[in-house]
Design an enzyme around this catalytic site. Structure first.
Site, short mmCIF file in Angstrom:
data_model
loop_
_atom_site.label_atom_id
_atom_site.label_comp_id
_atom_site.label_asym_id
_atom_site.label_seq_id
_atom_site.Cartn_x
_atom_site.Cartn_y
_atom_site.Cartn_z
N TYR A 67 0.82 -1.22 0.00
CA TYR A 67 0.00 0.00 0.00
C TYR A 67 0.85 1.26 0.00
CZ TYR A 67 -4.27 -2.56 -0.08
OH TYR A 67 -5.30 -3.37 -0.50
N ARG A 70 1.68 1.85 -3.53
CA ARG A 70 0.55 2.36 -4.32
C ARG A 70 0.22 3.80 -3.93
NH1 ARG A 70 -4.02 -1.74 -3.89
NH2 ARG A 70 -5.11 -0.26 -5.24
N HIS A 121 -14.85 1.52 -2.71
CA HIS A 121 -13.83 0.69 -2.06
C HIS A 121 -12.86 1.51 -1.23
CE1 HIS A 121 -14.74 -2.33 -5.51
NE2 HIS A 121 -15.63 -2.39 -4.55
N CYS A 129 -7.80 2.65 12.59
CA CYS A 129 -7.16 1.85 13.64
C CYS A 129 -7.74 0.43 13.63
CB CYS A 129 -7.41 2.52 15.01
SG CYS A 129 -6.62 1.65 16.37
N CYS A 190 -1.61 3.87 15.73
CA CYS A 190 -2.77 4.77 15.94
C CYS A 190 -2.37 5.92 16.88
CB CYS A 190 -3.93 3.98 16.55
SG CYS A 190 -5.33 5.03 16.97
#
Ligand code: BV8
Ligand code: ZN
Length: 291
Positions: A67, A70, A121, A129, A190
């Site tokens: 990710y 991306r 999406h 979190c 988080c």
């Protein structure tokens, strides 16, 4: 099925209620790989096998590297003329809604009216979190999201297609790539509960789409009046429930216009005499047929 632009633009002018279903092919010309095309690979992983909660639970480091890559590519990319043309159509047409499967943020950067853009999406630039007791979620455009995820995006970058091909020719497996060995503690944490690992705010396979988005789309589709047109742009229309909206629109009277580089990629249920198929690059075709 026709590819006649004149009859399409005549119908577009007379259409009141219009839907657009967007897929990865819309952003291909912005340099972002699609899921199923040759670019659908990342290192030697099939993108769809990484877009699951199971993959994240099994190897959050690998999935965050995927990710982070991306996010970086999407931030480097720019909206193309098709993103801009769709944002313009949204401005012009009060009863228009875009259903985007894309998580790359390019429609938003094309200034597409947010209230007419449903992100089916989610987005690469949302995080949330994973701790059960914490509801933290936020937009996050920091690249890399944490220093440890700064993948070497230069020639030494082992994630580029050439690097993958080269390794394949030399029969070197991905396992042999010497990437900084990251630990889970290096991953985004988080800021609210200071416990939970953050995850990308996208919908993974096996996860339900956001109920707010589902309700908004259902309200638009199940409105009493008919739907005049659904544009199906750059998508293999194989992922559900997103792909199902083509039939839902058809059931409300919509004519279908597919824009796709591959003449084989037609939505399930096929196209009828009153529908259109425009073959080619969405970035070229969409601005032409929407003007
Ligand atoms: C769910 C985010 C249920 C992550 C993505 C029936 C009903 C409900 C679910 C299912 C069902 N059947 C099966 C399922 C399960 C599954 C599914 O659909 N599986 C498929 C593989 C059969 N669906 C789900 O899991 C969904 N969840 O329904 O949950 C549920 C209910 C209750 C409780 C729990 C669960 C969630 C699916 C969302 C998955 N997340 N993305 C991320 O991005 O990392 S999907 C991801 O893949 C994309 O978002 C996109 O949707 C899809 C890729 O499709 P495309 O965008 O079409 O891209 P692709 O590469 O396939 O095609 C590109 C096209 O462009 C091609 O046609 C090509 O020819 C064309 N092209 C290329 N270049 C160009 C071009 N066209 C024009 N110009 C060019 N230049
Ligand atoms: Zn938290």
């Amino acid at each position: 099925m026709s590819s006649d632009v004149e009859s399409f633009t005549a119908h577009l002018q007379s259409s009141k209620r219009i839907l657009a279903l967007l897929g990865a092919g819309l952003s291909a010309s912005s340099g972002l790989p699609t899921f199923r095309g040759a670019g659908g690979l990342w290192r030697s992983h099939d993108a769809t096998s990484l877009a699951t909660p199971e993959a994240f639970n099994a190897d959050p480091v690998l999935v965050w590297q995927f990710y982070s890559y991306r996010r970086h590519m999407a931030l480097k990319a720019r909206p193309n003329r098709a993103h801009l043309a769709l944002a313009e159509l949204a401005r012009r047409n009060p009863d228009f809604m875009t259903l985007s499967q894309n998580v790359d943020g390019l429609s938003q950067r094309a200034k597409h009216a947010p209230e007419k853009l449903q992100l089916l999406h989610g987005s690469l630039f949302n995080v949330k979190c994973t701790s059960f007791y914490c509801s933290y979620q936020a937009e996050n455009f920091t690249d890399p999201i944490v220093p440890a995820l700064a993948i070497p995006f230069d020639a030494s970058d082992p994630t580029t297609k050439d690097a993958v091909e080269e390794r394949r020719e030399m029969d070197i497996s991905d396992v042999d790539i010497r990437l900084p060995s990251l630990k889970i503690t290096d991953l985004p944490k988080c800021p609210e509960c200071h416990q939970g690992l953050l995850r990308p705010g996208v919908v993974w396979f096996g996860e339900s789409l956001p109920s707010k988005v589902l309700n908004t789309v259902d309200t638009f589709i199940n409105d009493s009046s008919k739907i005049d047109l659904i544009l199906v742009i750059g998508t293999s229309a194989r992922v559900y429930p997103a792909a199902g909206y083509v039939d839902d629109a058809r059931a409300k009277g919509a004519r279908v216009a597919v824009i796709n580089a591959d003449p084989e990629d037609i939505p399930a249920g096929g196209l009828g005499d009153k529908d259109w198929f425009f073959e080619g690059d969405a970035a070229q075709i969409v601005p032409d047929i929407l003007k």
